[in-house]
Design a protein around this motif. Structure first.
Motif, PDB file in Angstrom:
ATOM      1  N   VAL A  29       2.740  26.000   5.725  1.00 37.97           N
ATOM      2  CA  VAL A  29       3.328  24.924   4.927  1.00 37.97           C
ATOM      3  C   VAL A  29       2.429  23.706   5.077  1.00 37.97           C
ATOM      4  O   VAL A  29       2.344  23.111   6.156  1.00 37.97           O
ATOM      5  N   GLY A  30       1.729  23.342   4.013  1.00 34.12           N
ATOM      6  CA  GLY A  30       0.733  22.289   4.112  1.00 34.12           C
ATOM      7  C   GLY A  30       1.138  20.950   3.553  1.00 34.12           C
ATOM      8  O   GLY A  30       0.308  20.046   3.440  1.00 34.12           O
ATOM      9  N   SER A  31       2.390  20.801   3.189  1.00 33.11           N
ATOM     10  CA  SER A  31       2.831  19.525   2.619  1.00 33.11           C
ATOM     11  C   SER A  31       3.080  18.501   3.714  1.00 33.11           C
ATOM     12  O   SER A  31       3.264  18.838   4.883  1.00 33.11           O
TER      13      SER A  31
ATOM     14  N   THR B 163       0.280  17.396  -0.822  1.00 28.81           N
ATOM     15  CA  THR B 163       1.476  17.214  -1.632  1.00 28.81           C
ATOM     16  C   THR B 163       2.589  16.728  -0.713  1.00 28.81           C
ATOM     17  O   THR B 163       2.570  16.978   0.498  1.00 28.81           O
ATOM     18  N   ILE B 164       3.530  16.000  -1.261  1.00 31.04           N
ATOM     19  CA  ILE B 164       4.613  15.433  -0.452  1.00 31.04           C
ATOM     20  C   ILE B 164       5.889  16.247  -0.664  1.00 31.04           C
ATOM     21  O   ILE B 164       6.342  16.438  -1.793  1.00 31.04           O
ATOM     22  N   GLY B 165       6.432  16.731   0.422  1.00 32.70           N
ATOM     23  CA  GLY B 165       7.668  17.509   0.373  1.00 32.70           C
ATOM     24  C   GLY B 165       8.227  17.647   1.768  1.00 32.70           C
ATOM     25  O   GLY B 165       7.480  17.800   2.743  1.00 32.70           O
ATOM     26  N   ASP B 166       9.540  17.618   1.880  1.00 34.19           N
ATOM     27  CA  ASP B 166      10.158  17.637   3.204  1.00 34.19           C
ATOM     28  C   ASP B 166      10.399  19.032   3.752  1.00 34.19           C
ATOM     29  O   ASP B 166      10.537  19.210   4.964  1.00 34.19           O
ATOM     30  N   ALA B 167      10.473  20.044   2.886  1.00 30.22           N
ATOM     31  CA  ALA B 167      10.732  21.406   3.354  1.00 30.22           C
ATOM     32  C   ALA B 167      10.169  22.401   2.345  1.00 30.22           C
ATOM     33  O   ALA B 167      10.055  22.104   1.153  1.00 30.22           O
ATOM     34  N   ASP B 168       9.831  23.593   2.842  1.00 29.17           N
ATOM     35  CA  ASP B 168       9.259  24.608   1.964  1.00 29.17           C
ATOM     36  C   ASP B 168       9.396  25.961   2.628  1.00 29.17           C
ATOM     37  O   ASP B 168       9.768  26.075   3.804  1.00 29.17           O
ATOM     38  N   ARG B 169       9.064  26.995   1.875  1.00 24.43           N
ATOM     39  CA  ARG B 169       9.008  28.355   2.408  1.00 24.43           C
ATOM     40  C   ARG B 169       7.606  28.635   2.933  1.00 24.43           C
ATOM     41  O   ARG B 169       6.622  28.145   2.389  1.00 24.43           O
ATOM     42  N   SER B 170       7.524  29.446   3.963  1.00 23.01           N
ATOM     43  CA  SER B 170       6.235  29.750   4.550  1.00 23.01           C
ATOM     44  C   SER B 170       5.420  30.673   3.657  1.00 23.01           C
ATOM     45  O   SER B 170       5.965  31.574   3.005  1.00 23.01           O
TER      46      SER B 170
ATOM     47  N   PHE C  90      10.605  22.854   7.848  1.00 22.00           N
ATOM     48  CA  PHE C  90      10.663  21.417   7.601  1.00 22.00           C
ATOM     49  C   PHE C  90       9.379  20.770   8.102  1.00 22.00           C
ATOM     50  O   PHE C  90       8.986  20.975   9.249  1.00 22.00           O
ATOM     51  N   ALA C  91       8.732  20.027   7.209  1.00 22.84           N
ATOM     52  CA  ALA C  91       7.526  19.305   7.609  1.00 22.84           C
ATOM     53  C   ALA C  91       7.885  18.280   8.683  1.00 22.84           C
ATOM     54  O   ALA C  91       9.014  17.793   8.748  1.00 22.84           O
ATOM     55  N   ALA C  92       6.917  17.963   9.539  1.00 28.49           N
ATOM     56  CA  ALA C  92       7.153  17.017  10.628  1.00 28.49           C
ATOM     57  C   ALA C  92       7.610  15.665  10.083  1.00 28.49           C
ATOM     58  O   ALA C  92       7.189  15.242   9.004  1.00 28.49           O
ATOM     59  N   ILE C  93       8.483  15.011  10.815  1.00 27.31           N
ATOM     60  CA  ILE C  93       8.888  13.648  10.478  1.00 27.31           C
ATOM     61  C   ILE C  93       8.332  12.695  11.532  1.00 27.31           C
ATOM     62  O   ILE C  93       7.863  13.121  12.589  1.00 27.31           O
ATOM     63  N   GLY C  94       8.391  11.412  11.262  1.00 30.94           N
ATOM     64  CA  GLY C  94       7.852  10.423  12.186  1.00 30.94           C
ATOM     65  C   GLY C  94       8.576  10.429  13.519  1.00 30.94           C
ATOM     66  O   GLY C  94       9.792  10.628  13.593  1.00 30.94           O
ATOM     67  N   ASP C  95       7.813  10.209  14.582  1.00 25.89           N
ATOM     68  CA  ASP C  95       8.371  10.209  15.934  1.00 25.89           C
ATOM     69  C   ASP C  95       9.451   9.148  16.082  1.00 25.89           C
ATOM     70  O   ASP C  95      10.480   9.377  16.721  1.00 25.89           O
ATOM     71  N   GLY C  96       9.232   7.971  15.486  1.00 31.00           N
ATOM     72  CA  GLY C  96      10.218   6.906  15.606  1.00 31.00           C
ATOM     73  C   GLY C  96      11.530   7.249  14.931  1.00 31.00           C
ATOM     74  O   GLY C  96      12.612   7.030  15.488  1.00 31.00           O
ATOM     75  N   ALA C  97      11.444   7.796  13.725  1.00 37.13           N
ATOM     76  CA  ALA C  97      12.660   8.202  13.015  1.00 37.13           C
ATOM     77  C   ALA C  97      13.408   9.263  13.802  1.00 37.13           C
ATOM     78  O   ALA C  97      14.636   9.212  13.950  1.00 37.13           O
ATOM     79  N   ALA C  98      12.653  10.234  14.327  1.00 37.43           N
ATOM     80  CA  ALA C  98      13.284  11.308  15.099  1.00 37.43           C
ATOM     81  C   ALA C  98      13.943  10.767  16.365  1.00 37.43           C
ATOM     82  O   ALA C  98      15.033  11.196  16.751  1.00 37.43           O
ATOM     83  N   SER C  99      13.286   9.802  17.001  1.00 35.24           N
ATOM     84  CA  SER C  99      13.834   9.239  18.236  1.00 35.24           C
ATOM     85  C   SER C  99      15.147   8.508  17.971  1.00 35.24           C
ATOM     86  O   SER C  99      16.096   8.622  18.757  1.00 35.24           O
ATOM     87  N   ASN C 100      15.225   7.757  16.868  1.00 33.34           N
ATOM     88  CA  ASN C 100      16.486   7.086  16.536  1.00 33.34           C
ATOM     89  C   ASN C 100      17.600   8.088  16.313  1.00 33.34           C
ATOM     90  O   ASN C 100      18.719   7.940  16.815  1.00 33.34           O
TER      91      ASN C 100
END
Length: 350
Positions: A45-47, A83-90, A103-113
């Motif tokens: 998943v390369g998005s 490409t920008i996308g939050d989730a995809d199939r492998s 699910f593509a990685a999200i920012g560390d700060g957002a995840a920490s909150n």
């Protein structure tokens, strides 16, 4: 874009590389984050998620896509970005990924909150480890009506939320420098709550180039008030406390736009009860301790499960460290002394 035009973000890096090594710049076929590269190789998943894209300085938060003007100013093409996308199939033909949503990685700060229970209205998160940060999550609808305070960032969490805040480069790393270089015999004993509010030392904690709230890139670490009676213990305590004042400045800027009713603290600082008490006094607020030591890991899991429609049991509320009002008043005075010293030195070192 929600990001400062500073060396930390992609535009400055891209323009620097184009200026200093044009031949290499021209050979690049794809500009991407390490997270996108890793996910592409492991999961197929390369998005890039909206969250990660928004932390580059190349993303238009309002339009929810890469920013055309920034792309042009950096001398690259849209096709060179993920490409920008939050989730995809492998795309990997592996049995383990057959029915998986990646699910593509999200920012560390957002995840920490999210992981520390600081995704509720009016709840700010402070993470204090090697570096430090203050963040609060708010809705995109509210964010569109407000301007991001100068020096702070605004990153995307998901389709409905953004996280606003600021980060400091000098935190636990500065404390470790003091312990190592000053040979402090007992660092916990050095962190006297009363002495921290009454120290005569004024410190600009800029051993590493600092970021929020004002990005003083031309200033270096500074100690004033040294005398023959100053000890290594004094230097350690004043240095750590000075980093808390930077966090307090960021929190005050956030609170001017978004009322803050709760502050949840996570990170390595949770191992030091003495530091937590001084932090509460420096902020002039009670603080709540996160019950999750790995808040970013938990947050990434909660984010994915919620996106799949799963209900996740909320994290239990942590214990509270009460601030001392009398000491908080003294810290406010010391914060003003720190600001005054910075203003005094900025013209001389710029």
């Amino acid at each position: 874009t929600g990001c400062m035009l500073r060396a930390q973000f992609w535009p400055a890096k891209l323009r620097w590389l184009r200026r200093t090594n044009r031949a290499l710049f021209r050979r690049v076929t794809r500009w991407r984050s390490p997270a996108s590269w890793i996910f592409d190789n492991i999961f197929g998943v390369g998005s890039s998620s909206h969250s990660m894209a928004s932390a580059t300085g190349m993303y238009n938060v309002d339009a929810e896509r890469w920013d055309d003007e920034m792309i042009d100013r950096c001398g690259i093409r849209l096709q060179q970005l993920d490409t920008i996308g939050d989730a995809d199939r492998s795309t990997k033909r592996l049995r383990e990924f057959r029915d998986a949503t990646i699910f593509a990685a999200i920012g560390d700060g957002a995840a920490s909150n999210i992981g520390s229970r600081a995704d509720r209205r009016g709840t700010a998160a402070i993470n204090y480890g090697t570096s430090g940060a203050v963040r609060i999550i708010r809705s995109k609808a509210v964010a569109r009506k407000q301007t991001v305070p100068f020096g702070l960032f605004q990153y995307v969490v998901d389709a409905h939320r953004v996280v606003i805040g600021g980060a400091i480069s000098n935190a636990g790393n500065l404390r470790q420098w003091c312990v190592r270089e000053l040979h402090v015999p007992d660092e916990q004993q050095a962190l006297s709550r009363t002495a921290a509010a009454e120290d005569s030392l004024v410190v600009l904690p800029f051993l590493v180039r600092e970021r929020s709230p004002d990005w003083p890139e031309n200033l270096y670490g500074t100690f004033t008030g040294l005398t023959q009676t100053t000890t290594a213990t004094d230097l350690l305590r004043a240095s750590e406390t000075s980093t808390f004042y930077r966090l307090a400045e960021i929190l005050d800027q956030i609170a001017q736009q978004t009322p803050v009713t709760d502050v949840i603290v996570s990170g390595g600082i949770l191992h030091s009860a003495a530091s937590l008490r001084i932090l509460a006094d420096s902020l002039g607020r009670d603080i709540r301790l996160s019950r999750e030591l790995e808040s970013s890991l938990r947050g990434a899991a909660v984010y994915s499960l919620q996106a799949l429609g799963r209900n996740v049991a909320p994290l239990a509320a942590g214990s509270i460290i009460r601030h001392n009002r009398a000491l908080a008043r003294k810290h406010r005075q010391r914060r003003s002394e720190q600001r005054a010293l910075q203003l005094l030195l900025e013209p001389a070192q710029s």
